[in-house]
Design a protein around this motif. Sequence first.
Motif, PDB file in Angstrom:
ATOM      1  N   LEU A   1       0.819  -1.204   0.000  1.00 27.04           N
ATOM      2  CA  LEU A   1       0.000   0.000   0.000  1.00 27.04           C
ATOM      3  C   LEU A   1       0.858   1.260   0.000  1.00 27.04           C
ATOM      4  O   LEU A   1       0.561   2.222  -0.719  1.00 27.04           O
ATOM      5  CB  LEU A   1      -0.937  -0.020   1.209  1.00 27.04           C
ATOM      6  CG  LEU A   1      -2.017  -1.110   1.175  1.00 27.04           C
ATOM      7  CD1 LEU A   1      -2.687  -1.262   2.537  1.00 27.04           C
ATOM      8  CD2 LEU A   1      -3.060  -0.796   0.111  1.00 27.04           C
ATOM      9  N   THR A   2       1.909   1.285   0.807  1.00 28.59           N
ATOM     10  CA  THR A   2       2.749   2.484   0.841  1.00 28.59           C
ATOM     11  C   THR A   2       3.555   2.639  -0.446  1.00 28.59           C
ATOM     12  O   THR A   2       3.894   3.767  -0.822  1.00 28.59           O
ATOM     13  CB  THR A   2       3.704   2.447   2.045  1.00 28.59           C
ATOM     14  OG1 THR A   2       4.476   1.233   2.018  1.00 28.59           O
ATOM     15  CG2 THR A   2       2.934   2.509   3.353  1.00 28.59           C
ATOM     16  N   ALA A   3       3.847   1.534  -1.130  1.00 31.32           N
ATOM     17  CA  ALA A   3       4.568   1.639  -2.404  1.00 31.32           C
ATOM     18  C   ALA A   3       3.748   2.409  -3.428  1.00 31.32           C
ATOM     19  O   ALA A   3       4.288   3.163  -4.249  1.00 31.32           O
ATOM     20  CB  ALA A   3       4.907   0.249  -2.935  1.00 31.32           C
ATOM     21  N   LEU A   4       2.435   2.242  -3.390  1.00 33.99           N
ATOM     22  CA  LEU A   4       1.568   2.952  -4.338  1.00 33.99           C
ATOM     23  C   LEU A   4       1.614   4.458  -4.112  1.00 33.99           C
ATOM     24  O   LEU A   4       1.340   5.228  -5.040  1.00 33.99           O
ATOM     25  CB  LEU A   4       0.134   2.450  -4.209  1.00 33.99           C
ATOM     26  CG  LEU A   4      -0.109   0.985  -4.589  1.00 33.99           C
ATOM     27  CD1 LEU A   4      -1.569   0.610  -4.351  1.00 33.99           C
ATOM     28  CD2 LEU A   4       0.269   0.739  -6.042  1.00 33.99           C
ATOM     29  N   CYS A   5       1.946   4.890  -2.902  1.00 31.46           N
ATOM     30  CA  CYS A   5       2.021   6.318  -2.609  1.00 31.46           C
ATOM     31  C   CYS A   5       3.143   6.977  -3.400  1.00 31.46           C
ATOM     32  O   CYS A   5       3.090   8.185  -3.669  1.00 31.46           O
ATOM     33  CB  CYS A   5       2.234   6.534  -1.109  1.00 31.46           C
ATOM     34  SG  CYS A   5       2.065   8.240  -0.567  1.00 31.46           S
ATOM     35  N   THR A   6       4.155   6.219  -3.771  1.00 29.08           N
ATOM     36  CA  THR A   6       5.231   6.735  -4.623  1.00 29.08           C
ATOM     37  C   THR A   6       5.018   6.355  -6.079  1.00 29.08           C
ATOM     38  O   THR A   6       5.303   7.140  -6.983  1.00 29.08           O
ATOM     39  CB  THR A   6       6.593   6.202  -4.140  1.00 29.08           C
ATOM     40  OG1 THR A   6       6.865   6.710  -2.826  1.00 29.08           O
ATOM     41  CG2 THR A   6       7.717   6.620  -5.074  1.00 29.08           C
ATOM     42  N   ALA A   7       4.512   5.143  -6.323  1.00 30.42           N
ATOM     43  CA  ALA A   7       4.395   4.639  -7.693  1.00 30.42           C
ATOM     44  C   ALA A   7       3.373   5.418  -8.515  1.00 30.42           C
ATOM     45  O   ALA A   7       3.613   5.709  -9.694  1.00 30.42           O
ATOM     46  CB  ALA A   7       4.026   3.154  -7.662  1.00 30.42           C
ATOM     47  N   LEU A   8       2.230   5.760  -7.936  1.00 28.62           N
ATOM     48  CA  LEU A   8       1.191   6.456  -8.698  1.00 28.62           C
ATOM     49  C   LEU A   8       1.623   7.869  -9.114  1.00 28.62           C
ATOM     50  O   LEU A   8       1.522   8.223 -10.291  1.00 28.62           O
ATOM     51  CB  LEU A   8      -0.113   6.497  -7.901  1.00 28.62           C
ATOM     52  CG  LEU A   8      -0.833   5.157  -7.725  1.00 28.62           C
ATOM     53  CD1 LEU A   8      -2.077   5.318  -6.855  1.00 28.62           C
ATOM     54  CD2 LEU A   8      -1.215   4.558  -9.070  1.00 28.62           C
ATOM     55  N   PRO A   9       2.111   8.706  -8.204  1.00 29.90           N
ATOM     56  CA  PRO A   9       2.560  10.041  -8.635  1.00 29.90           C
ATOM     57  C   PRO A   9       3.728   9.997  -9.608  1.00 29.90           C
ATOM     58  O   PRO A   9       3.893  10.926 -10.413  1.00 29.90           O
ATOM     59  CB  PRO A   9       2.957  10.727  -7.322  1.00 29.90           C
ATOM     60  CG  PRO A   9       2.212   9.996  -6.262  1.00 29.90           C
ATOM     61  CD  PRO A   9       2.165   8.575  -6.746  1.00 29.90           C
ATOM     62  N   ALA A  10       4.544   8.941  -9.541  1.00 31.46           N
ATOM     63  CA  ALA A  10       5.684   8.851 -10.453  1.00 31.46           C
ATOM     64  C   ALA A  10       5.233   8.792 -11.903  1.00 31.46           C
ATOM     65  O   ALA A  10       5.956   9.252 -12.797  1.00 31.46           O
ATOM     66  CB  ALA A  10       6.530   7.618 -10.116  1.00 31.46           C
TER      67      ALA A  10
END
Length: 366
Positions: free
Chosen positions: A72-81
């Motif tokens: 879940l926390t990985a998506l916090c970086t992956a989506l805006p990237a």
Amino acid sequence: MQTRRQPQHWGKTLESICLPVAAILFSLFLFGLFCAAVGSNPFAVYASIHKAAFGNWRSFQNTLIRAAPLMLTALCTALPARLGLVIIGNEGALVMGGIGAILVGLGLGSNAPPLVVQIVMALAGLLFGGLWIGAVGALRHYRGVNETISSLLMNYIAIALLNHLVNGPMKDPASLNKPSSFPIPDAAMLGVLPGTRIHYGLIYGIVACAIAYILIQRTTFGFAARTAGGNIRAARIAGLPVGQLTMAICFLAGSCAGLAGMVEVAAVHGRANESLNANYGYSGILVAFIARYNPLAATVVAVLLGGILASGGILQRVHDLPDATVLVFQGLVFLVVMYSESLYGRLAIFKERSEVKSTRQPAAVV
């Protein structure tokens, strides 16, 4: 007249797989040198990590429990990237999601059915985390504030707010050694998968990664985000609502990390305390980088990194290494993965023959 279909070139796909794998292997080599330098047998350390992470079903369950918040926390970086934004406020969004979940859980208490309490806690975690990173997107769009710096600084604000609440208004007088909030009712806690110790947070993580992949790769919204991330000036000229995309992506990214905070409260701790600040947010950044911002790949990488986190105790007991040794390995992986970013598109082995020839043969001078 039928056109001949061009053969698909798999160089880019192989590159996106081989380079991260090579980076992890090289990180293992560097970590082995570190272990040897402090007097431990690197191969014995590797064996202990494997045993603690994947050695048996019990160990693998511990790994999966730690992998759930990492997804879940990985998506916090992956989506805006995908929009060209570098967000590293994962830890703050997770903490805020945990705060929102505990506020709702304590507010409803036993006055509502357990399923309703769990759903509302999840919505509160999504909302608190989404608004937290959404504020970063607003600062970026309306004031031009660098999103990396603002999201990093907001981590400290969220942690300070958590410490204030658990030491003040929300403090349970019975929590003497470790200041904590009042606990949520046992009936409101997330259950575990039948026959295991794995809580339903793992399902949340897998489903969130799958939805994120479909959203980015299979929808008009995702196409617009990827287009704006590739060339924001061209996106503006094409009439894409870059500001709305920025706000929406940041809100969704923060919501995922906020849901991780809810999972930690409702499935692991049962209350809010400093254990919410367990560095899952920072580890999620590493998961996103290794996965090349691919939500589906993040599920696999999260399991691998979760196994490394689960091995900290055995390294301390068996090899007399500090529990933070796993953080050294994470740091090495992060540095090597960051360096490997400069190699994409530069290695001839992953290029088509026409590309290699065009780079070797100078253009004719007329």
